[in-house]
Write a protein that holds these residues in place. Structure first.
Motif, short mmCIF file in Angstrom:
data_model
loop_
_atom_site.label_atom_id
_atom_site.label_comp_id
_atom_site.label_asym_id
_atom_site.label_seq_id
_atom_site.Cartn_x
_atom_site.Cartn_y
_atom_site.Cartn_z
N GLY A 64 62.39 -7.41 -7.73
CA GLY A 64 62.65 -7.30 -9.16
C GLY A 64 62.57 -5.87 -9.67
O GLY A 64 62.49 -5.66 -10.89
N HIS A 65 62.62 -4.89 -8.76
CA HIS A 65 62.51 -3.48 -9.16
C HIS A 65 63.65 -2.69 -8.53
O HIS A 65 63.76 -2.64 -7.30
N GLY A 66 64.48 -2.10 -9.39
CA GLY A 66 65.52 -1.22 -8.90
C GLY A 66 64.96 0.16 -8.65
O GLY A 66 63.83 0.49 -9.07
N PRO A 67 65.70 1.04 -7.98
CA PRO A 67 65.19 2.37 -7.66
C PRO A 67 64.95 3.26 -8.87
O PRO A 67 64.16 4.21 -8.81
N ASN A 68 65.60 2.94 -9.99
CA ASN A 68 65.46 3.77 -11.20
C ASN A 68 64.87 3.00 -12.37
O ASN A 68 64.94 3.46 -13.52
N ASP A 69 64.27 1.83 -12.10
CA ASP A 69 63.67 1.03 -13.16
C ASP A 69 62.26 1.53 -13.48
O ASP A 69 61.42 1.63 -12.58
N PHE A 70 62.03 1.86 -14.73
CA PHE A 70 60.70 2.30 -15.15
C PHE A 70 59.80 1.08 -15.37
O PHE A 70 60.25 0.03 -15.81
N ASP A 71 58.53 1.27 -15.04
CA ASP A 71 57.53 0.22 -15.25
C ASP A 71 56.29 0.85 -15.89
O ASP A 71 55.32 1.18 -15.21
N PRO A 72 56.33 1.05 -17.22
CA PRO A 72 55.20 1.72 -17.89
C PRO A 72 53.88 0.99 -17.72
O PRO A 72 52.81 1.62 -17.74
N ALA A 73 53.92 -0.32 -17.51
CA ALA A 73 52.68 -1.08 -17.35
C ALA A 73 51.97 -0.75 -16.04
O ALA A 73 50.78 -1.05 -15.89
N ALA A 74 52.68 -0.15 -15.08
CA ALA A 74 52.09 0.15 -13.78
C ALA A 74 51.34 1.47 -13.76
O ALA A 74 50.70 1.80 -12.75
N VAL A 75 51.42 2.26 -14.85
CA VAL A 75 50.73 3.55 -14.90
C VAL A 75 49.78 3.57 -16.08
O VAL A 75 49.96 2.84 -17.07
N ASP A 76 48.78 4.41 -15.98
CA ASP A 76 47.75 4.52 -17.01
C ASP A 76 47.95 5.82 -17.78
O ASP A 76 47.71 6.91 -17.25
N SER A 86 44.42 0.92 -6.81
CA SER A 86 44.12 1.80 -5.67
C SER A 86 45.38 2.15 -4.89
O SER A 86 46.40 1.47 -4.99
N PHE A 87 45.28 3.21 -4.11
CA PHE A 87 46.34 3.63 -3.20
C PHE A 87 47.69 3.78 -3.90
O PHE A 87 48.72 3.29 -3.43
N GLY A 88 47.68 4.47 -5.03
CA GLY A 88 48.93 4.77 -5.71
C GLY A 88 49.60 3.59 -6.35
O GLY A 88 50.82 3.59 -6.54
N GLY A 89 48.82 2.58 -6.72
CA GLY A 89 49.38 1.42 -7.39
C GLY A 89 49.91 0.36 -6.46
O GLY A 89 50.73 -0.47 -6.87
N ALA A 92 50.81 -6.58 -5.02
CA ALA A 92 51.80 -7.58 -4.61
C ALA A 92 53.13 -7.34 -5.30
O ALA A 92 54.19 -7.74 -4.80
N ASP A 93 53.09 -6.70 -6.48
CA ASP A 93 54.32 -6.42 -7.23
C ASP A 93 54.99 -5.13 -6.76
O ASP A 93 56.22 -5.00 -6.83
N HIS A 94 54.19 -4.18 -6.29
CA HIS A 94 54.70 -2.90 -5.80
C HIS A 94 54.06 -2.64 -4.43
O HIS A 94 52.95 -2.11 -4.34
N LEU A 95 54.76 -3.02 -3.38
CA LEU A 95 54.16 -3.03 -2.04
C LEU A 95 53.81 -1.65 -1.52
O LEU A 95 52.89 -1.51 -0.70
N LEU A 96 54.53 -0.61 -1.95
CA LEU A 96 54.22 0.76 -1.53
C LEU A 96 53.76 1.63 -2.69
O LEU A 96 53.73 2.86 -2.59
N GLY A 97 53.40 0.99 -3.80
CA GLY A 97 52.92 1.73 -4.96
C GLY A 97 54.05 2.14 -5.88
O GLY A 97 55.21 1.74 -5.71
N VAL A 98 53.71 2.97 -6.87
CA VAL A 98 54.68 3.42 -7.86
C VAL A 98 54.58 4.92 -8.05
O VAL A 98 53.59 5.55 -7.68
N GLU A 99 55.61 5.49 -8.64
CA GLU A 99 55.59 6.90 -8.98
C GLU A 99 54.72 7.13 -10.21
O GLU A 99 54.71 6.29 -11.13
#
Length: 318
Positions: A64-76, A86-89, A92-99
């Motif tokens: 459910g995440h494209g390469p350019n989709d922003f997810d403001p809820a995933a960052v503080d 932990s580990f860059g976010g 289960a929703d972001h298996l390798l974390g988020v930017e």
């Protein structure tokens, strides 16, 4: 004194390089690679990365995440835009974390970045191989003024500091989709190295007995080139093209890292590493994931190319 006639088996044996020899050579190299743990592990990792690249749209659809989709809820935002958790976010929703700051999914960007890297590297390898083989054959086969012209062009291009000129050329061109420009620039500076090898081997082969015999039998130039010379260049071309792909992946990543390669929002591993430099102290996962994928991909391709070269050399020695 009578001389024994050659046996039926001896008369039936085909000459070297004819019939099913290429398939036999391929099977021999494949068996050698299967016995080598490094080659097997490299092939397995490359298969995973290629599968990710091919299935990048499917990965985005499933997560459910494209390469350019922003997810403001995933960052503080209270922590300067650092990923939550932990580990860059990683979750289960972001298996390798988020930017950081924008919350773009790293897995999706890695998958789409693999597409870009392999597309540019393989396209550049195909074009450099075609140019290198054609011009190297022309120079080695015809010699004389043809060899002089092609050799001087090779010397001219090889004398340039290629990376500096790539940066200068690409930085002066308009932004946008630079994939075609990257392939073109890499090809222009890459073909002379393969052409030099092909020329040297062709110069040796044109004076061999089997080429002279083909000329004496009235074979055309095309038949001599495609049936006598090219088959004897096969192993060298396989090795050089296999080793060219990781070099071109590294070149694309380096140019994107410096900001003159693939431009945003198109995902690129080098571009991701460049963006992660300012975050590596607070969010090392953002730096580590694309860096590790780039390192392991280049390493796997290099190891595989080296093992193919060793297997090819062993076959020639036997």
């Amino acid at each position: 004194m009578t001389t024994a006639a050659p046996s039926h088996e001896a008369m039936a044996d085909p000459p070297a390089g004819a019939g099913d020899a290429p398939a036999t050579e391929g099977r021999r190299i494949a068996r050698a690679l299967l016995r080598d743990r490094g080659a097997v592990l490299s092939t397995a990792f490359l298969g995973l990365v290629v599968l990710m690249a091919i299935c990048a749209p499917l990965i985005s659809a499933v997560t459910g995440h494209g390469p350019n989709d922003f997810d403001p809820a995933a960052v503080d935002t209270n922590l300067g835009g650092l990923p939550r958790g932990s580990f860059g976010g990683v979750s289960a929703d972001h298996l390798l974390g988020v930017e950081p700051q924008n919350g773009r999914d790293i897995l999706a960007r890695i998958a789409y970045g693999a597409r870009v890297s392999f597309l540019i590297a393989i396209s550049a390898t195909v074009l450099t191989t075609l140019l290198g083989v054609v011009l190297g054959l022309l120079a080695g086969f015809y010699q004389g003024w043809v060899d002089q012209v092609i050799s001087r062009i090779m010397d001219f291009l090889m004398a340039f500091p290629a990376l500096i000129f790539m940066i200068a050329i690409l930085s002066s061109l308009p932004t946008g989709d630079r994939s075609v420009l990257l392939v073109t620039v890499i090809t222009v500076f890459g073909w002379p190295y393969l052409a030099r090898v092909v020329r040297g081997q062709t110069l040796t082969l044109v004076n061999r007995e089997f080429v002279e015999a083909a000329r004496a039998s009235g074979a055309s130039t095309g038949a001599i080139v495609f049936k006598e010379i090219l088959p004897n260049l096969r192993n060298s071309l396989i090795v050089m093209t296999t080793l060219a792909v990781p070099g071109y992946i590294g070149t694309e990543a380096g140019l994107s890292f410096l900001g003159v390669g693939v431009t945003p929002p198109t995902p690129s591993w080098g571009q991701m590493i460049s963006s992660a430099v300012s975050w590596y102290a607070t969010d090392p996962m953002y730096f580590a994931v694309p860096g590790l994928f780039l390192f392991l991909t280049v390493l796997s391709l290099t190891v595989l190319g080296d093992r193919i070269r060793a297997a090819s050399d062993a076959g020639e020695a036997s």
